[in-house]
Design a protein around this motif. Structure first.
Motif, PDB file in Angstrom:
ATOM      1  N   CYS A  54       0.814  -1.228   0.000  1.00 16.98           N
ATOM      2  CA  CYS A  54       0.000   0.000   0.000  1.00 16.98           C
ATOM      3  C   CYS A  54       0.843   1.271   0.000  1.00 16.98           C
ATOM      4  O   CYS A  54       0.322   2.363  -0.188  1.00 16.98           O
ATOM      5  N   VAL A  55       2.133   1.158   0.259  1.00 21.52           N
ATOM      6  CA  VAL A  55       3.103   2.250   0.243  1.00 21.52           C
ATOM      7  C   VAL A  55       2.854   3.271   1.366  1.00 21.52           C
ATOM      8  O   VAL A  55       3.364   4.373   1.329  1.00 21.52           O
ATOM      9  N   HIS A  56       2.093   2.900   2.376  1.00 24.30           N
ATOM     10  CA  HIS A  56       1.936   3.763   3.546  1.00 24.30           C
ATOM     11  C   HIS A  56       3.075   3.470   4.525  1.00 24.30           C
ATOM     12  O   HIS A  56       3.606   2.363   4.563  1.00 24.30           O
ATOM     13  N   HIS A  57       3.420   4.442   5.334  1.00 26.98           N
ATOM     14  CA  HIS A  57       4.488   4.291   6.326  1.00 26.98           C
ATOM     15  C   HIS A  57       3.988   3.456   7.508  1.00 26.98           C
ATOM     16  O   HIS A  57       2.849   3.594   7.948  1.00 26.98           O
ATOM     17  N   PHE A  58       4.859   2.581   8.027  1.00 25.28           N
ATOM     18  CA  PHE A  58       4.546   1.803   9.231  1.00 25.28           C
ATOM     19  C   PHE A  58       5.827   1.579  10.013  1.00 25.28           C
ATOM     20  O   PHE A  58       6.928   1.703   9.495  1.00 25.28           O
ATOM     21  N   THR A  59       5.659   1.249  11.283  1.00 27.47           N
ATOM     22  CA  THR A  59       6.767   0.867  12.155  1.00 27.47           C
ATOM     23  C   THR A  59       6.363  -0.401  12.886  1.00 27.47           C
ATOM     24  O   THR A  59       5.289  -0.456  13.494  1.00 27.47           O
ATOM     25  N   CYS A 102       1.568  -5.593   7.454  1.00 31.74           N
ATOM     26  CA  CYS A 102       1.371  -4.148   7.365  1.00 31.74           C
ATOM     27  C   CYS A 102       0.555  -3.660   8.558  1.00 31.74           C
ATOM     28  O   CYS A 102      -0.500  -4.211   8.869  1.00 31.74           O
ATOM     29  N   SER A 103       1.062  -2.639   9.202  1.00 33.06           N
ATOM     30  CA  SER A 103       0.369  -2.029  10.342  1.00 33.06           C
ATOM     31  C   SER A 103       0.351  -0.520  10.162  1.00 33.06           C
ATOM     32  O   SER A 103       0.609   0.228  11.094  1.00 33.06           O
ATOM     33  N   CYS A 104       0.042  -0.074   8.946  1.00 31.79           N
ATOM     34  CA  CYS A 104       0.129   1.349   8.612  1.00 31.79           C
ATOM     35  C   CYS A 104      -0.910   2.200   9.336  1.00 31.79           C
ATOM     36  O   CYS A 104      -0.723   3.404   9.466  1.00 31.79           O
ATOM     37  N   GLY A 105      -1.997   1.597   9.786  1.00 31.73           N
ATOM     38  CA  GLY A 105      -3.023   2.359  10.501  1.00 31.73           C
ATOM     39  C   GLY A 105      -3.952   3.139   9.594  1.00 31.73           C
ATOM     40  O   GLY A 105      -4.845   3.833  10.079  1.00 31.73           O
ATOM     41  N   ALA A 120      -8.530  -0.740   9.622  1.00 31.03           N
ATOM     42  CA  ALA A 120      -7.643   0.362   9.996  1.00 31.03           C
ATOM     43  C   ALA A 120      -6.254  -0.110  10.391  1.00 31.03           C
ATOM     44  O   ALA A 120      -5.354   0.691  10.514  1.00 31.03           O
ATOM     45  N   GLY A 121      -6.061  -1.408  10.600  1.00 34.08           N
ATOM     46  CA  GLY A 121      -4.770  -1.892  11.047  1.00 34.08           C
ATOM     47  C   GLY A 121      -3.718  -1.969   9.965  1.00 34.08           C
ATOM     48  O   GLY A 121      -2.539  -1.973  10.242  1.00 34.08           O
ATOM     49  N   GLY A 122      -4.109  -2.023   8.724  1.00 39.15           N
ATOM     50  CA  GLY A 122      -3.170  -2.137   7.614  1.00 39.15           C
ATOM     51  C   GLY A 122      -3.865  -2.701   6.398  1.00 39.15           C
ATOM     52  O   GLY A 122      -5.064  -2.958   6.408  1.00 39.15           O
ATOM     53  N   CYS A 123      -3.092  -2.922   5.345  1.00 42.02           N
ATOM     54  CA  CYS A 123      -3.673  -3.367   4.077  1.00 42.02           C
ATOM     55  C   CYS A 123      -3.809  -4.880   3.978  1.00 42.02           C
ATOM     56  O   CYS A 123      -4.369  -5.388   3.026  1.00 42.02           O
ATOM     57  N   GLY A 124      -3.272  -5.628   4.963  1.00 44.63           N
ATOM     58  CA  GLY A 124      -3.427  -7.079   4.994  1.00 44.63           C
ATOM     59  C   GLY A 124      -2.245  -7.865   4.470  1.00 44.63           C
ATOM     60  O   GLY A 124      -2.213  -9.085   4.587  1.00 44.63           O
ATOM     61  N   VAL A 125      -1.248  -7.197   3.905  1.00 49.18           N
ATOM     62  CA  VAL A 125      -0.117  -7.916   3.341  1.00 49.18           C
ATOM     63  C   VAL A 125       0.841  -8.375   4.443  1.00 49.18           C
ATOM     64  O   VAL A 125       1.036  -7.685   5.441  1.00 49.18           O
ATOM     65  N   SER A 126       1.396  -9.567   4.247  1.00 46.09           N
ATOM     66  CA  SER A 126       2.448 -10.082   5.126  1.00 46.09           C
ATOM     67  C   SER A 126       3.640 -10.440   4.252  1.00 46.09           C
ATOM     68  O   SER A 126       3.475 -10.931   3.146  1.00 46.09           O
ATOM     69  N   PHE A 127       4.829 -10.175   4.773  1.00 41.02           N
ATOM     70  CA  PHE A 127       6.044 -10.466   4.032  1.00 41.02           C
ATOM     71  C   PHE A 127       7.136 -10.821   5.017  1.00 41.02           C
ATOM     72  O   PHE A 127       7.004 -10.619   6.222  1.00 41.02           O
ATOM     73  N   ARG A 128       8.220 -11.377   4.501  1.00 40.06           N
ATOM     74  CA  ARG A 128       9.311 -11.852   5.347  1.00 40.06           C
ATOM     75  C   ARG A 128      10.579 -11.053   5.083  1.00 40.06           C
ATOM     76  O   ARG A 128      10.908 -10.753   3.944  1.00 40.06           O
TER      77      ARG A 128
END
Length: 142
Positions: A54-59, A102-105, A120-128
């Protein structure tokens, strides 16, 4: 002509390998960083930057070392250490593998026609992400 902001990508729970590849490219470009830090024998990891989907910022911050009560338990998989010491020979750090979601909020719509449906927690993608044995920070390096 001004460009209109794009709506967020729809929420999709996915762990397709292409997102791990995309995250690797983001690490190489410096748009995503990953590091492991240790203090008082407690290790933690931080992954920060843009989501590959989603290209949103997350930490994403997470502990990597379990802390025990000190009554004969173990710490970081070292049996019998009693929770008082983390024993690893110099240069013997194993790679750290992090599964990130993703936890971009940012609210991501969940589907067409859904009334006020958003994740609202993120776009649903998981990656390693796998950090090399030296556990140094990755991302932003030439």
């Amino acid at each position: 002509m001004t460009q209109q902001p794009q709506p967020p990508v729809p929420y999709e729970q996915t762990s397709d390998y292409r997102w791990t590849e995309a995250a690797f490219h983001l690490l190489e470009s410096g748009s995503l960083t990953a590091s492991v830090a240790a203090s008082d024998n407690i290790s933690s990891a931080v992954v920060e930057g843009v989501c590959p989907r989603c290209v949103h910022h997350f930490t994403d911050r997470r502990p990597l070392t379990a802390v025990t009560n000190g009554l004969g338990g173990s710490r970081a998989g070292v049996p019998g250490s009693g929770g008082t010491a983390l024993v690893e020979p110099a240069g013997a750090y194993p790679p750290v593998v992090l599964d990130i979601t993703c936890s971009c909020g940012v609210p991501h719509p969940t589907g067409p026609g859904a009334a006020d449906a958003s994740a609202a927690g993120g776009c649903g993608v998981s990656f390693r992400i796998e950090l090399a044995a030296d556990h140094g920070p990755l991302g932003g390096r030439p």
